[in-house]
Design an enzyme around this catalytic site. Structure first.
Site, mmCIF file in Angstrom:
data_model
loop_
_atom_site.group_PDB
_atom_site.id
_atom_site.type_symbol
_atom_site.label_atom_id
_atom_site.label_comp_id
_atom_site.label_asym_id
_atom_site.label_seq_id
_atom_site.Cartn_x
_atom_site.Cartn_y
_atom_site.Cartn_z
ATOM 1 N N HIS A 37 -7.950 -5.050 -0.529
ATOM 2 C CA HIS A 37 -6.682 -4.391 -0.228
ATOM 3 C C HIS A 37 -5.763 -5.271 0.611
ATOM 4 C CE1 HIS A 37 -4.021 -1.048 -0.230
ATOM 5 N NE2 HIS A 37 -4.059 -0.874 1.079
ATOM 6 N N SER A 59 0.850 -1.188 0.000
ATOM 7 C CA SER A 59 0.000 0.000 0.000
ATOM 8 C C SER A 59 0.886 1.239 0.000
ATOM 9 C CB SER A 59 -0.940 -0.045 1.203
ATOM 10 O OG SER A 59 -1.927 0.945 1.104
#
Length: 681
Positions: free
Chosen positions: A653, A538
């Site tokens: 995610h 991320s």
């Protein structure tokens, strides 16, 4: 340099931003197959994947629970239940080595019955009856969820109950027959960041379109929402408007009126049993006093609403100390403190003569363990769950009440051989003279340079603290690798100022810190550039991209997971607009001037000899767009660079939706790193 990807220039790889497009998915399948082929026939790959899956599915893991009413709930995933059993038990049962569980909902069975790849995403339970919940279900692990009311007594969905179609938003109980809903109400009702712009109060039996609008934000906001405190005797309703990632307007809802909560927009807060707690993230002048950045202060809510600002200071940071968090029991505040990234917990107690603070009883803060104390039943009593762990010690779960020594309930067993390994904290100096700490896990019996994995994140106030990772131990440490975690600026290790030091134009400070740690590892003889690998996801994936483009000479291999790479278009992709308070606005020329410097997609070059690179992402990641990873890899491959790529079809995610996917993705990362850095299988 042309603003690649802006409205006046054509990005030749824009087609890869079409998440489900035929051509884009064809490219993904080809790249996935090439990566699978690269490890085909590797017996170490298969054996490590089996071992990691066995670790993730093991029955002897601690089944962590949370209390709701008389029950203690847990989501359990294993080989037979990859998506999980949502289940519950009593405290008496939970104390036993093998508790008897009552299954509330089988997520795998529900998915099979409905032909959906459901992933459990939480279930807010109605207080104080604890008989209903708003079950959140995600397709493939995405952030967007569907919501359906569920009866916890009948263990069945409520016929004609509250139900919402897939969206990014929030729901919260406002009472037994009403909920606050922030969702996609149709065109124009979502923010630029992809979250709900309008929150409504929805009564049972009422068509959603007739729900009462409570608050409406702007499209430039990140999100809006509302929630209620339903504890008997302390009922209140709150509305919030997140203007950016770090600044929000907060209101108390009284009838139809919204009363502003007069605290700084960047402060955190909690209201509990008649007290207001505030965590200022910048110095706050109020009532003739200044409350320091990173402190924790409290006041009776009725005094605050009457205009008083005489807060009691429960914690104030000092040299090297920071507030890591706090938890509220019925009568106390458990304060989690980081002291030079070492954990300790204090308990604050209100009394007739003010607040007193003392160390939490029965806890030894020595060593590098992470200590977490969380209230069991904040309204009911002063019990707390205590979890302790470090890089080499599996988690221990204890139960205590404030004033008593914790009693061990569960111990997780070791999953890798930690013999001969030790943990040390080191410090180095960054480019601007700031001292940067890092943790090193390594063998005691070697002074030779070794394959070393350096991990980092450096953003969004998230601290990197010690914790047991059975996967890292089995795949890396047991083989002789060194594991290092860098506590760089942008994180929360030293409070708000440590985070704010790497915002926007100062973002390069985080990268300089990471480079300083890498150079220190080489200078100390721990490793060599050829043996040094790095990994992050991320925002940590953006860190990896910048290590690739800024200092390719420092690393032998890099793994970037669910990364940001294209910082010219990040704010136009999914949730990206919500992060402009962190990175800046690329549409502002003055801000693009510094953003371009840390946009890996714009700084990669044909003529540089880059480290070996593996990029992984998820098709169902609706937070960081998979286009970042796809475009970077396509661009580098067209430049002639050899890059491995793998895109999991599910996982959101997190990159994986179940333990089997998780085992494959981590095996891929660790085998790539070991082969690249150790020079053998």
């Amino acid at each position: 340099m042309a603003l690649l990807g802006c409205s006046t220039d054509v990005d030749p790889y824009l087609w890869l931003e079409d998440v489900g497009g035929d051509e884009a998915l064809k490219w993904v399948r080809e790249r996935n197959q090439a990566t699978r082929d690269a490890f085909a026939g590797d017996p170490d790959f298969d054996s490590l994947e089996r071992r990691l899956l066995g670790i993730f599915d093991a029955d002897d893991r601690i089944p962590f629970v949370y209390k709701a009413g008389d029950w203690y709930y847990n989501l359990w995933q294993d080989e037979a239940n990859p998506r999980g059993l949502w289940r519950r038990t009593t405290l008496e049962e939970y104390r036993k080595p093998a508790p008897a569980w009552e299954v509330v909902l089988d997520i795998d069975a529900l998915g099979r019955d409905e032909g959906e790849n459901w992933v459990y995403a939480g279930a807010p339970i109605l207080v104080p009856t604890y008989d209903r919940c708003l079950l959140r279900l995600s397709r493939g692990g995405a952030d967007a969820v569907v919501v359906r009311e569920f009866d916890l007594v009948a263990k069945a969905f409520v016929e004609d109950g509250f139900s919402l179609s897939e969206s990014k938003g929030t729901v919260a109980w406002a009472g037994p027959d009403e909920i606050f809903v922030a969702t996609d109400f149709g065109p124009g009702t979502m923010t630029d960041s992809g979250y709900a712009r309008i929150v409504k109060l929805w009564q049972r039996g009422q068509p959603l379109e007739e729900a009462t609008t409570v608050f409406e934000g702007d499209s430039s906001d990140v999100s809006v929402g509302a929630y209620a405190e339903l504890s008997p005797g302390f009922e209140m309703q709150f509305v919030f408007r997140s203007r950016d990632f770090y600044n929000s307007d907060r209101f108390i809802r009284q009838g139809e009126e919204l009363l502003p909560l007069d605290i700084p927009s960047d402060a955190g807060y909690a209201v509990h049993r008649g007290w207001l707690y505030v965590t200022p993230r910048s110095d706050w002048k109020a009532g003739g006093s200044t409350y320091a950045t990173g402190s924790l202060v409290g006041i009776r809510l009725e005094r605050f609403l009457a205009g008083k600002r005489d807060f009691a200071v429960l914690f104030e940071p000092g040299e090297g100390t920071a507030l890591a968090g706090y938890s509220l029991t019925r009568s106390h505040v458990l304060i989690n403190i980081l002291d030079n990234v070492r954990n300790r917990v204090e308990v604050a107690t209100p009394g007739p003569d003010g607040w007193t603070t003392a160390p939490l009883q029965g806890i030894d803060p020595a060593g590098f363990q992470t200590i977490d104390a969380d209230a069991v039943d904040p309204d009911g009593d002063d019990r707390y769950f205590l979890t302790t762990t470090d890089y080499l010690t599996p988690s221990t779960l204890s139960l205590a009440s404030v004033g008593e020594d914790p009693v061990v309930m569960k111990r997780a067993p070791s999953k890798f051989d930690a013999g001969g390994l030790s943990v040390a904290q080191h410090w180095t100096v960054s480019a601007d003279g700031t001292r940067i700490p890092y943790f090193q896990v390594s063998r005691d019996d070697t002074n030779d340079p070794s394959p070393t994995l350096l991990y980092g994140y450096g953003g969004f106030r998230i601290p990197q603290v010690p914790g047991y990772s059975a996967g890292t131990g089995a795949a890396w440490l047991e083989r002789g690798g060194v594991y290092v975690v860098a506590n760089i600026r942008g994180g929360g290790e030293f409070g708000p100022a440590w985070h704010q030091a790497a915002l926007k134009e100062d973002r390069p400070r985080a990268y300089e810190d990471f480079i300083a740690v890498a150079e220190d590892l080489i200078r100390r003889g721990v490793t060599t550039p050829e043996q040094l690998g790095t990994m992050g996801g991320s925002n940590g994936g953006l860190l990896m991209g910048n290590m690739l483009t800024m200092r390719p000479d420092l690393f032998g291999a890099i793994v970037a997971q669910v990364p940001l790479f294209d910082m010219r278009r990040y704010h136009e992709l999914l949730a990206g607009a919500s992060w402009m308070a962190e990175f800046g606005d690329p549409d502002e020329p003055d801000e693009w001037a510094f953003i371009e410097g840390f946009s890996p997609y714009h700084n990669v070059s044909k003529d540089v000899n880059y480290p070996k690179l593996l990029v992984t992402t998820s098709t169902r990641d609706d937070r960081v767009h998979p286009g970042h990873a796809r475009k970077m890899v396509a661009k580098m491959r067209d430049m002639g660079h050899d890059v491995l790529y793998y895109e999991n079809v599910e996982g959101g995610h997190a990159g994986a939706a179940d333990n089997a996917q998780r085992a494959y993705m981590w095996t891929l990362a660790f085998r790539f790193l070991w082969e690249s850095l150790a020079g053998d299988g």
